[in-house]
Design a protein around this motif. Structure first.
Motif, PDB file in Angstrom:
ATOM      1  N   GLN A 168      32.647  18.872  -9.813  1.00 56.84           N
ATOM      2  CA  GLN A 168      31.380  18.878 -10.538  1.00 56.84           C
ATOM      3  C   GLN A 168      31.356  20.104 -11.444  1.00 56.84           C
ATOM      4  O   GLN A 168      31.244  21.230 -10.971  1.00 56.84           O
ATOM      5  N   ALA A 169      31.455  19.857 -12.754  1.00 58.68           N
ATOM      6  CA  ALA A 169      31.439  20.945 -13.720  1.00 58.68           C
ATOM      7  C   ALA A 169      30.024  21.237 -14.186  1.00 58.68           C
ATOM      8  O   ALA A 169      29.195  20.328 -14.288  1.00 58.68           O
ATOM      9  N   SER A 170      29.773  22.496 -14.487  1.00 56.20           N
ATOM     10  CA  SER A 170      28.455  22.904 -14.970  1.00 56.20           C
ATOM     11  C   SER A 170      28.602  24.174 -15.790  1.00 56.20           C
ATOM     12  O   SER A 170      29.657  24.797 -15.812  1.00 56.20           O
ATOM     13  N   GLY A 171      27.495  24.553 -16.440  1.00 53.50           N
ATOM     14  CA  GLY A 171      27.471  25.814 -17.158  1.00 53.50           C
ATOM     15  C   GLY A 171      27.555  25.700 -18.663  1.00 53.50           C
ATOM     16  O   GLY A 171      27.457  26.716 -19.354  1.00 53.50           O
TER      17      GLY A 171
ATOM     18  N   LEU B  50      31.631  28.730 -17.321  1.00 51.25           N
ATOM     19  CA  LEU B  50      31.636  27.399 -16.736  1.00 51.25           C
ATOM     20  C   LEU B  50      32.047  27.481 -15.279  1.00 51.25           C
ATOM     21  O   LEU B  50      32.872  28.317 -14.897  1.00 51.25           O
ATOM     22  N   SER B  51      31.476  26.601 -14.482  1.00 49.47           N
ATOM     23  CA  SER B  51      31.828  26.516 -13.075  1.00 49.47           C
ATOM     24  C   SER B  51      32.251  25.097 -12.748  1.00 49.47           C
ATOM     25  O   SER B  51      31.787  24.141 -13.363  1.00 49.47           O
ATOM     26  N   CYS B  52      33.105  24.984 -11.774  1.00 47.58           N
ATOM     27  CA  CYS B  52      33.531  23.675 -11.292  1.00 47.58           C
ATOM     28  C   CYS B  52      33.563  23.746  -9.772  1.00 47.58           C
ATOM     29  O   CYS B  52      34.405  24.440  -9.201  1.00 47.58           O
TER      30      CYS B  52
ATOM     31  N   THR C  90      35.210  26.853  -5.708  1.00 46.57           N
ATOM     32  CA  THR C  90      34.761  26.863  -7.100  1.00 46.57           C
ATOM     33  C   THR C  90      35.787  27.554  -7.994  1.00 46.57           C
ATOM     34  O   THR C  90      36.368  28.575  -7.610  1.00 46.57           O
TER      35      THR C  90
ATOM     36  N   TYR D 210      36.174  28.966 -12.088  1.00 44.97           N
ATOM     37  CA  TYR D 210      35.339  29.412 -13.190  1.00 44.97           C
ATOM     38  C   TYR D 210      36.160  29.532 -14.476  1.00 44.97           C
ATOM     39  O   TYR D 210      37.358  29.809 -14.438  1.00 44.97           O
TER      40      TYR D 210
ATOM     41  N   TYR E 249      36.275  19.914 -19.317  1.00 47.45           N
ATOM     42  CA  TYR E 249      36.522  19.228 -18.062  1.00 47.45           C
ATOM     43  C   TYR E 249      37.342  20.105 -17.128  1.00 47.45           C
ATOM     44  O   TYR E 249      38.305  20.753 -17.563  1.00 47.45           O
TER      45      TYR E 249
ATOM     46  N   GLN F  31      33.166  15.609 -14.400  1.00 48.06           N
ATOM     47  CA  GLN F  31      32.486  14.765 -15.377  1.00 48.06           C
ATOM     48  C   GLN F  31      32.376  15.402 -16.755  1.00 48.06           C
ATOM     49  O   GLN F  31      32.032  14.702 -17.701  1.00 48.06           O
TER      50      GLN F  31
ATOM     51  N   THR G 214      31.308  19.117 -19.110  1.00 53.67           N
ATOM     52  CA  THR G 214      30.100  19.844 -19.480  1.00 53.67           C
ATOM     53  C   THR G 214      30.238  20.236 -20.947  1.00 53.67           C
ATOM     54  O   THR G 214      31.294  20.704 -21.384  1.00 53.67           O
TER      55      THR G 214
END
Length: 122
Positions: free
Chosen positions: A4-7, A19-21, A77, A79, A94, A114, A116
């Protein structure tokens, strides 16, 4: 493993994003992790990778000196710290995972997040 990627977000040129995953499962520390990106109308390209232990990292020329990849195996995680961002860094980013050896080839990664979106304005 599920990723799950975010940021991602909108940032001005010269700015920074991290970014974080986040990964599921209890074997995160056995996976090589990587970041790829895909800009509109372009093919997906390698950005950075990190070994399962975190001891070894490798970057595409586009990010050398500006990007840092790291991981916290206790938190499952990985980064991607991106500094001095440029408009050409605009893309969907990704994270990806694979076991065994490190590689920059996207087709050799088995698991994908997915994506970001990172947008860098000029």
């Amino acid at each position: 493993v599920q990723l799950q990627a975010s940021g991602g977000g909108l940032v001005q040129a010269g700015g920074s994003l991290r970014l974080s995953c986040a990964a599921s499962g209890r074997t995160f520390n056995t996976y090589v992790m990587a970041w790829f990106r895909q800009a509109p109308g372009k093919e997906r390209e390698f950005v950075a990778r990190i070994s399962s232990s975190g001891s070894f990292t490798y970057f595409a020329d586009s990010g050398k000196g500006r990007f840092t990849i790291s991981r916290d195996n206790a938190k499952n995680t990985v980064y991607l710290q991106m500094n001095s961002l440029k408009p050409e860094d605009t893309a969907v980013y990704y994270c990806a995972a694979r076991k065994m050896y490190s590689t920059s080839r996207d087709l050799e990664y088995d698991y994908w997040g997915q994506g970001t979106l990172v947008t860098v304005s000029s």
